[in-house]
Design a protein around this motif. Structure first.
Motif, PDB file in Angstrom:
ATOM      1  N   LEU A  85       3.395  -0.730   1.590  1.00 36.48           N
ATOM      2  CA  LEU A  85       3.399  -0.241   0.356  1.00 36.48           C
ATOM      3  C   LEU A  85       3.056  -1.224  -0.717  1.00 36.48           C
ATOM      4  O   LEU A  85       2.527  -0.859  -1.665  1.00 36.48           O
ATOM      5  N   LYS A  86       3.837  -2.536  -0.546  1.00 36.73           N
ATOM      6  CA  LYS A  86       3.899  -3.383  -1.672  1.00 36.73           C
ATOM      7  C   LYS A  86       2.390  -3.779  -1.876  1.00 36.73           C
ATOM      8  O   LYS A  86       1.772  -4.032  -2.869  1.00 36.73           O
ATOM      9  N   PHE A  87       1.674  -4.225  -0.739  1.00 36.20           N
ATOM     10  CA  PHE A  87       0.205  -4.616  -0.677  1.00 36.20           C
ATOM     11  C   PHE A  87      -0.610  -3.603  -1.283  1.00 36.20           C
ATOM     12  O   PHE A  87      -1.679  -4.060  -1.459  1.00 36.20           O
ATOM     13  N   LEU A  88      -0.203  -2.435  -1.084  1.00 36.94           N
ATOM     14  CA  LEU A  88      -1.391  -1.213  -1.446  1.00 36.94           C
ATOM     15  C   LEU A  88      -1.175  -0.801  -2.652  1.00 36.94           C
ATOM     16  O   LEU A  88      -2.060   0.118  -3.336  1.00 36.94           O
ATOM     17  N   ARG A  89       0.139  -1.349  -3.544  1.00 41.84           N
ATOM     18  CA  ARG A  89      -0.026  -0.899  -4.960  1.00 41.84           C
ATOM     19  C   ARG A  89      -1.004  -1.292  -5.704  1.00 41.84           C
ATOM     20  O   ARG A  89      -1.578  -0.323  -6.387  1.00 41.84           O
TER      21      ARG A  89
END
Length: 888
Positions: A85-89
């Protein structure tokens, strides 16, 4: 560090950076900070994002599935955002924009699911994007994305629901989601969250389908606890749902308690008709008897005649005296006590005893009350009941005549208190006073008959037969004795015969004011909480017929109180009567208003009403106003419903003490006494101790009586010590000394075996008759000099309505006492806690019967028996556990 990355990332996605070189450096720096596998994951995900935007649907599908797999399998620690989720933000905006351009297809729905999860960490406040994409997405299993996602959705649904309700838009799609979320929560031990969501979307009925054997108790516990904090009529609705759930799982005793809390007699009948176990029905009868309501069983509820008689006997409390004496023998306190044993004058220095000759009649009257309170229900004492072995007529005659005129009324009535609940022997012993030539003695005997029958019903109605002949007599003290006796004996019984004879007195223009006031109070007690129109009319007419001069009398104030008792705890059903009260003479109008409001919302914890009453207390008025007293008491009556409100109102009352006028200060100690009745809280004890030395003697008297009330039946050593010191401090002041004695009697009520708390069953149920008795006594104490210190001191006997043994008595299937080990400790609130937390703390193990203090809870310390009541208080029937094996 992650924030920097995110900021950098967002700027990349949304705005072209001014300096490409800087941007590159920043990106490199970010990537260097990541570990190798994180870097690999990040590049992988960026690749998926590009692939999703590919024109080939096959590639898109693979990319979406891989992305979905990454998100679902990423189990990160609870504190940080999962890596994918962090990298897709940074790519959230890109994916969102691409989603808008996609044609309708399964893939589009697939992407919507992923956006819905990404929105969990990315969407702006109040946008509800997670919900928006969830509704656009595929109908997958909601729980597979994890618990946090479901909780976030539930929150967004609540907001969306409110918005759609105001716009009157359709809500069907939301309700489907709600179904899924509720079933997810119920399966994962998150019952409170399911209940909260359903309350938000106003559809609690859904709950009944989703509860099962494993979670219904926790769900209902949350529902019943939440009900106290909900505004009406939601609270009733929530309790109704809990009732239905309990019935569904055949947890009948709990269902009955909710039915009583709703004051719904149809529900009570339903519990009896649905349950077919005779033992359980006996337990229900014990619960009804403790609640103190009159209830007739019919053949529909119990078919067999003998069984019905046994059950009706339990409801009628016929064996209460027997159980109470069993408890007393077990604790070894049968020995009668004299007032001197309570005063313990030898512990004080010389001056207190020297001053005892101030007013011997007043002192003897005080001793009469102390003796009655301390030996209540024991059937023997050292002043009134003759020792069986003495050949002379016994000492009882002598003590009676040590009291002056109206003092004899209280003295004769005290015999009723000593023989409390023991109807047969009580009537036999009181009988001798009926042959007296002194009207005061006859009046006391009549009141005594009422007291003996308090809370105990009998098929042949001995109290009615004896007392109804006297209510039309010439002498007003005899009439008051008979009328008050009827009110105490038939409190809550709604007896038509008594109503017709008492309403005649109310409408009688020649009847003196005191007779009318006590008639109204007795009618209020007999019809407590019934909202009975005819009684209300009769009292209203009686109020309107009073002359200007009578309206100023303290006794007249009992009329509005009687009217209030009819609506005790019935909330908005009082409104019609409250409108009528606005037409009364302005001398009594405000008083009536406050009293009706406080009675109608008593025990509801309604915050708005407390604020309203506080508003009335904040005004600084001329001396003659009396309505602020009942407003202060009203704050206590409304707020006593739950612990939180109780603590807050104690603080508000402290403020009133500092800033209030004199008539408010006089009522504050009484309000504190009601809030902590039989529950000596240290902070309240200190406040009252301070007020008991107040320069205004009325405040001091109220504080002293309240010290007695908060310590009632606890034998609290600290309060007993304070009162002893006060008795030597006030040795010259007869009035205050009288109050100190009364308080000493209350602290040792029933030698410490009784309580005055109207709440029972773990503070869940409020007994209406008990509260009515207390409130009547406190209203009388608002004007000490006229009532308690005047010739109406017998109003103190109204307190008998609230007296109950504070015991846990376990009985076997034949209702014979059975001694088992139990753990008794401080109750712990376990609402909504995970797992199976302990419900009591700091416990000691005793064998029954045991005493329960305020805030105590008991649980069985043996597996050998199963209790038939969910709450161990009062009488509990135990049945043998068939699965129990003795450890060999």
């Amino acid at each position: 560090m992650s924030d920097q990355k995110n900021d950098a990332g967002t700027s990349q996605a949304n705005a072209p950076a001014k300096d490409p070189k800087k941007k590159e450096d920043q990106k490199k720096k970010d990537d260097e900070d990541l570990s190798e596998e994180d870097l690999a994951l990040k590049q992988q995900l960026e690749l998926y994002v590009e692939r999703v935007q590919d024109s080939d649907p096959g590639l898109q599908k693979v990319a979406l599935e891989s992305m979905r797999h990454e998100i679902r399998t990423s189990t990160s620690s609870m504190t940080s955002v999962p890596k994918p989720l962090k990298f897709l933000r940074p790519h959230y905006g890109t994916l969102k924009a691409f989603y808008e351009t996609m044609p309708e297809s399964d893939l589009k729905k697939y992407l919507a699911d992923i956006l819905s999860v990404l929105a969990l960490t990315m969407s702006a406040e109040g946008e509800r994007e997670s919900l928006k994409y969830r509704l656009l997405g595929s109908e997958g299993d909601i729980g597979s994305w994890g618990h946090e996602y479901v909780r976030n959705l539930a929150g967004e649904i609540a907001q969306e629901y409110g918005k759609r309700q105001s716009e009157e838009a359709a809500i069907e799609d939301l309700m489907e989601l709600v179904q899924q979320i509720v079933s997810f929560h119920m399966k994962h031990n998150a019952e409170p969250e399911a209940v909260d969501l359903l309350m938000e979307v106003e559809d609690l009925d859904l709950l009944i389908e989703h509860v099962d054997k494993t979670n219904f108790k926790r769900t209902c516990l949350y529902l019943t606890s939440a009900a106290r904090y909900l505004p009406g009529p939601d609270d009733m609705l929530v309790l109704d749902i809990a009732y239905s759930i309990y019935l569904k799982f055949e947890e009948f005793a709990s269902a009955l308690q909710i039915a009583l809390s709703l004051d719904n007699m149809q529900h009570v009948r339903q519990v009896f008709t649905t349950c077919d176990n005779q033992l359980k029905k006996m337990q229900f009868c014990y619960i009804l008897a403790r609640h103190g309501i009159t209830f007739e069983l019919d053949d529909e509820m119990v078919a067999d005649d003998d069984e019905r008689e046994t059950l009706q006997d339990i409801i009628n409390n016929t064996k209460l005296s027997e159980s109470y004496l069993t408890l007393a023998r077990d604790i070894e306190v049968m020995e009668p006590k004299s007032p001197e044993d309570i005063y313990k004058a030898h512990l004080l220095d010389g001056r207190a005893s020297a001053g005892a000759s101030v007013d011997s009649a007043r002192q003897n009257l005080a001793a009469t009350f102390v003796n009655a309170f301390v030996n209540a229900g024991f059937g023997q004492d050292k002043l009134m009941t003759a020792p069986a072995d003495s050949s002379i007529g016994g000492s009882s005659g002598n003590w009676l005549f040590k009291n002056k005129e109206h003092g004899k009324t209280s003295a004769a009535a005290s015999l009723g208190m000593i023989l409390l609940w023991d109807v047969d022997s009580g009537l036999a012993q009181i009988d001798k006073y009926f042959h007296s030539n002194d009207n005061h003695v006859i009046a006391g005997a009549l009141l005594g008959v009422g007291i003996v029958n308090c809370g105990v019903k009998n098929d042949c109605d001995p109290a009615l037969a004896l007392l109804s002949d006297y209510i039309g007599k010439e002498d007003s003290s005899v009439r008051i004795g008979a009328i008050m006796g009827l009110g105490i004996a038939y409190a809550g019984a709604q007896n038509e015969q008594i109503r017709s004879s008492l309403t005649l007195i109310l409408n009688d223009a020649k009847a003196p004011l005191d007779v009318i006031a006590f008639t109204a109070i007795s009618l209020g007690l007999i019809y407590v909480g019934s909202c009975n129109e005819e009684v209300a009319q009769a009292i209203i007419f009686a109020l309107m017929d009073r002359s200007e001069s009578e309206l100023g009398e303290p006794l007249t104030r009992l009329l509005p109180l009687a009217l209030g008792l009819l609506y005790l705890g019935k909330q908005e059903r009082v409104e019609a009567t409250a409108e009528v009260s606005k037409t009364f003479n302005e001398k009594i109008r405000k008083y009536c208003d406050m009293t009706l409001l406080s009675c109608a919302y008593a025990g509801t914890g309604n915050v708005l009403k407390v604020q309203n009453l506080l508003g009335h207390c904040a005004q600084h008025l001329e001396k003659g106003e009396t309505h602020q007293g009942p407003a202060v008491l009203g704050i206590a009556m409304v707020a006593m419903a739950e612990e939180l409100g109780l603590d807050m109102s104690i603080r508000s009352l402290e403020h009133l003490l500092q800033y209030g006028e004199q008539n408010i200060r006089r009522a504050v100690p009484l309000a504190l006494g009601l809030l902590c009745i039989s529950n000596p809280k240290v902070n309240v004890m200190d406040t009252l101790s301070r007020l008991s030395h107040d320069s205004d003697s009325e405040v001091a008297m109220a504080a002293v009586i309240s010290l007695g009330l908060i310590g009632a039946g606890t034998n609290n050593a600290r309060i007993a010590g304070m009162l002893r010191n006060l008795s030597s401090y006030y040795y010259k002041d007869a009035s205050l000394l009288f109050c100190v004695r009364i308080a000493q009697g209350l602290v040792h009520l029933g030698k410490g075996l009784l309580t005055l708390n109207p709440y029972h069953s773990d503070r869940f149920l409020l007994s209406p008759t008990a509260l009515a008795g207390l409130v009547t006594m406190l209203h009388a104490c608002l004007d000490m000099k006229a009532m308690v210190l005047g010739k109406y001191h017998y109003v103190l006997y109204f307190i008998v309505l609230a007296m109950q043994p504070r015991m846990l008595m376990t009985v076997d299937e034949n209702l014979k006492p059975l001694s088992v080990p139990v753990r008794v400790g401080q109750a712990v609130d376990v609402v909504g806690q995970a797992g199976r937390p302990k419900t009591i703390t700091g416990f000691q193990t005793h064998s029954t019967p045991v005493l329960l203090a305020a805030g105590d809870r008991a649980e069985l310390a043996t597996e050998k028996y199963i209790p038939l009541s969910p709450i161990l208080e009062g009488h509990v029937i135990l049945k043998e556990n068939p699965d129990y094996r003795e450890d060999s």
